[in-house]
Design an enzyme around this catalytic site. Structure first.
Site, PDB file in Angstrom:
ATOM      1  N   ASN A 149       0.805  -1.223   0.000  1.00 41.02           N
ATOM      2  CA  ASN A 149       0.000   0.000   0.000  1.00 41.02           C
ATOM      3  C   ASN A 149       0.835   1.269   0.000  1.00 41.02           C
ATOM      4  OD1 ASN A 149       0.378  -1.424   2.542  1.00 41.02           O
ATOM      5  ND2 ASN A 149      -0.509   0.357   3.528  1.00 41.02           N
ATOM      6  N   HIS A 199     -13.924  -0.090  -0.381  1.00 32.70           N
ATOM      7  CA  HIS A 199     -13.760   1.359  -0.600  1.00 32.70           C
ATOM      8  C   HIS A 199     -12.543   1.732  -1.421  1.00 32.70           C
ATOM      9  CE1 HIS A 199     -10.789   2.642   2.654  1.00 32.70           C
ATOM     10  NE2 HIS A 199     -11.042   1.404   3.016  1.00 32.70           N
ATOM     11  N   CYS A 323      -3.103   5.050   7.518  1.00 31.11           N
ATOM     12  CA  CYS A 323      -3.036   4.783   8.962  1.00 31.11           C
ATOM     13  C   CYS A 323      -1.823   5.464   9.579  1.00 31.11           C
ATOM     14  CB  CYS A 323      -2.918   3.290   9.226  1.00 31.11           C
ATOM     15  SG  CYS A 323      -3.846   2.314   8.079  1.00 31.11           S
TER      16      CYS A 323
HETATM   17  N1  PLP Z   1      -4.585  -3.914   3.749  1.00 29.99           N
HETATM   18  C1  PLP Z   1      -4.040  -2.972   2.965  1.00 29.99           C
HETATM   19  C2  PLP Z   1      -2.872  -3.322   2.111  1.00 29.99           C
HETATM   20  C3  PLP Z   1      -4.568  -1.684   2.943  1.00 29.99           C
HETATM   21  O1  PLP Z   1      -4.015  -0.744   2.162  1.00 29.99           O
HETATM   22  C4  PLP Z   1      -5.684  -1.380   3.765  1.00 29.99           C
HETATM   23  C5  PLP Z   1      -6.249  -0.011   3.811  1.00 29.99           C
HETATM   24  O2  PLP Z   1      -5.616   0.951   3.493  1.00 29.99           O
HETATM   25  C6  PLP Z   1      -6.225  -2.408   4.558  1.00 29.99           C
HETATM   26  C7  PLP Z   1      -5.650  -3.655   4.527  1.00 29.99           C
HETATM   27  C8  PLP Z   1      -7.414  -2.149   5.441  1.00 29.99           C
HETATM   28  O3  PLP Z   1      -8.632  -2.117   4.705  1.00 29.99           O
HETATM   29  P1  PLP Z   1      -9.894  -1.364   5.312  1.00 29.99           P
HETATM   30  O4  PLP Z   1      -9.650   0.103   5.193  1.00 29.99           O
HETATM   31  O5  PLP Z   1     -11.046  -1.820   4.453  1.00 29.99           O
HETATM   32  O6  PLP Z   1     -10.057  -1.840   6.725  1.00 29.99           O
END
Ligand code: PLP
Length: 380
Positions: A149, A199, A323
């Site tokens: 991400n 989303h 995050c």
């Molecule tokens: N895993 C990855 C690689 C992400 O980028 C994200 C969110 O940014 C998540 C998990 C978490 O997903 P959610 O926002 O639907 O809880």
């Protein structure tokens, strides 16, 4: 405003909202109710499940709707590990999302699991030899994200799945960032479990999916009324599931064309930033990267200061994952790639969406140069 933070979230597509609308209004029934309103909701949920399964090449019974990517990752890691705790050994990468990292850490702290992290190189690619060496027939589960991400690096997942299969270790992949850009065909990928989130692909926040291969024992994380075949209790988010299925199906129809078009824009952005700011360093893999991800370090600046400056210039992006944004901690992903903490704190991530345009990229390139010079001059 130029929105270059699609990895954080995307707007709900009109077609998605229209598909959801009946299940938020007239057909609002609870799928567990036996009357006709309940039946209509149950039918919609079944159809959504079948649509998701079609895109993944899975069986409908292997699809579990969750409250998002985080819950899908938790259910995959904890659910598979506790469903068959053989060996109490997990293999993960150090660049996973917190949803996987913290789930593994929970299993370590509360259930006596040993957690090994496989080495990644400076571009974020998993060291396949080290992965092979860490897996034993007693390993409970391996979890390797499909695409990162923050830096956008895409793993050779089918190859890693082959390595895991040879020692009969189940492999989970966090495909939250890959969804909508890369094929999620679970047979081609050879994975046993895969999670993604609505989303990031034009569905609302608060709905996600875990695919878990039929034969895998899966201990629930959320207990209650036994919905989702006992895998995830709680009254189902019918409209959310319909929205996610619609968004995934629509994204799949234009996926390869969207990816090729976006890759060209991404490469133009990377080339423009690197020539406008010679000090800038591209993070992640130069080619094995998500079509929409252009992420950099800007030595001698601060990522947070650059974000503010860029937003003043009308450009919205991120310093890493959503995050981690706002925190002063350097990104655990960049540290795992070998970046010094001070350099890691200069990271900025631009993530393009299917609607990003060429003029927006041209404007961004200019704005990045101006923001860099402004922040650098203040730092001196
Ligand atoms: N895993 C990855 C690689 C992400 O980028 C994200 C969110 O940014 C998540 C998990 C978490 O997903 P959610 O926002 O639907 O809880």
């Amino acid at each position: 405003m130029i929105y270059l933070d699609s990895a954080a979230s995307t707007p709900v597509r009109r077609e998605v909202l229209e598909a959801m609308w009946p299940y938020l209004t007239g057909d609002f029934g609870n799928p567990s109710s036996t009357h006709s309103l309940g039946e209509r909701a149950a039918d919609a949920l079944a159809e959504a499940r079948a649509s998701v399964a079609r895109v993944l090449g899975a069986r409908a019974s292997e699809i579990v709707f969750t409250s998002g990517g985080t819950e899908a990752d938790n259910l995959a890691v904890k659910g598979i590990a506790l469903g068959a705790p053989r060996g109490r050994h997990l293999v993960i990468t150090p660049i996973e999302h917190e949803a996987v990292l913290e789930s593994a850490d929970y299993l370590r702290r509360h259930h006596g699991f040993r957690v090994d992290e496989v080495r990644v190189d400076s571009t974020g690619l998993v060291d396949a030899e080290h992965f092979t060496a860490l897996l034993t027939p007693q390993t409970t589960l391996a979890s390797v994200m499909f695409a990162n991400n923050e830096v956008g690096t895409v793993q050779p997942l089918a190859e890693l799945a082959g390595i895991a299969r040879a020692v009969r270790v189940p492999l989970h992949t966090d495909a939250v960032q890959a969804a909508g850009w890369l094929s999620l065909d679970v047979a081609e990928l050879g994975v046993d479990a895969l999670s993604f989130s609505g989303h990031k692909l034009g569905a609302p926040k608060g709905v996600g999916v875990l695919f878990a291969r039929g034969r895998l024992p899966l201990e629930p994380v959320v207990h209650g009324g036994g919905q989702e075949r006992g895998h995830r209790s709680g009254t189902e988010n019918v409209a959310g599931a319909v929205g996610l299925a619609t968004a995934l199906t629509l994204a799949e129809q234009t996926r390869t064309a969207d990816a090729s078009r976006t890759e060209l824009l991404r490469d133009a952005l990377i080339a423009g930033v690197l020539s406008g700011v010679p000090d800038a360093r591209l993070t992640g893999h130069p080619t094995a990267r998500l079509p929409g991800n252009a992420s950099f370090c800007f030595p001698g600046t601060s990522g947070e200061a650059l974000l503010l400056e860029l937003e003043r210039g009308g450009i919205v992006c991120s310093s890493g994952s959503a995050c981690a944004a706002g925190s002063d901690e350097p990104s655990h992903v960049l540290l795992a790639l070998g970046y010094e903490p001070t350099l890691a704190q200069t990271a900025v991530r631009f993530t393009l969406g299917a609607s990003t345009t060429a003029p927006e990229i041209v404007e961004t390139i200019g704005a990045v140069g101006r923001a860099f010079r402004a922040v650098r001059s203040l730092a001196r």
